[in-house]
Write an enzyme that holds these catalytic residues in place. Structure first.
Site: not given
Length: 232
Positions: A8-10, A185
């Protein structure tokens, strides 16, 4: 092979960096430049454009990471004809504190991670600062859902460089590319980075942006609830 690992990107995927940024930048220009109304909105947009340009240059490896923090407020103030009136270094220092204490989350982030916990290996892969991201995960109480956190600062390389992912795979030898998805995103960081690394990607397109022809995420979702349904 079945997917068993999620990276996951944060920022702006699970943590609401954008919401905190808007609030904090407005507050800084109100305080230091005494701006309001349309002038304040112009300052916000000018900062965001310059900051985004600098981060893109960093991702393209044309500037060092430290140059982002050295240049974004001076360039913004110069563009607004405020360079002689406002202390850019002081604004950067104050913003660093505000940024580091932005504990906002995207709606549904905790529920999503709770639903995935125990079913997948969950990793964080972010271009953010190590200390900042670890603090924010701790304060939002999302840290327990992550098996490991990787930042560009600790790895010494940023997305979309394939070496960012290679270092993650090297740190976790049991991981397989065919069983891993990058979720984020950022088109030019997360999605392009996943493509460069040869792994599947899910674009979290909360802003419903158009998709460039040269980028091909495996899946696209427009909310974390939609992502939750997809991964279940």
């Amino acid at each position: 092979m079945a997917i068993n690992t999620l990276i996951f990107d944060l920022d702006d995927t699970l943590l609401d960096f954008r919401g905190g940024e808007v609030q904090d930048i407005r507050a800084l220009f109100e305080k230091h430049a005494k701006l309001s109304g349309q002038a304040l909105e112009k300052a916000l947009l000018t900062y965001q454009d310059i900051n985004q340009k600098l981060w893109h240059q960093y991702e393209e490896k044309t500037i060092d990471r430290t140059e982002i923090f050295e240049k974004r407020f001076p360039e913004t103030l110069a563009a607004l004809d405020l360079a002689d009136q406002v202390d850019a270094q002081l604004m950067e220092e104050e913003y660093a504190f505000l940024r580091d204490h932005n504990y906002r989350m995207i709606d549904g982030a905790k529920d999503l991670l709770q639903s995935l916990s125990g079913r997948y290996t969950i990793l964080a892969g972010t271009n953010g600062q190590e200390e900042t991201q670890l603090r924010r995960l701790k304060e939002t109480r999302l840290m327990p859902y992550f098996d490991q956190v990787f930042t560009s600062e600790s790895l010494g390389i940023a997305k979309p460089d394939a070496r960012f992912f290679e270092k993650i795979f090297a740190a976790r030898p049991k991981m397989q590319k065919e069983q891993t998805i990058m979720i984020g995103d950022g088109l030019n960081s997360d999605i392009l980075g996943g493509q460069n690394a040869g792994i599947e990607t899910i674009w979290v397109n909360l802003q419903k942006q158009p998709l460039p022809a040269d980028l091909k995420p495996t899946k696209i979702v427009h909310s974390l609830n939609e992502l939750k349904t997809l991964l279940q």
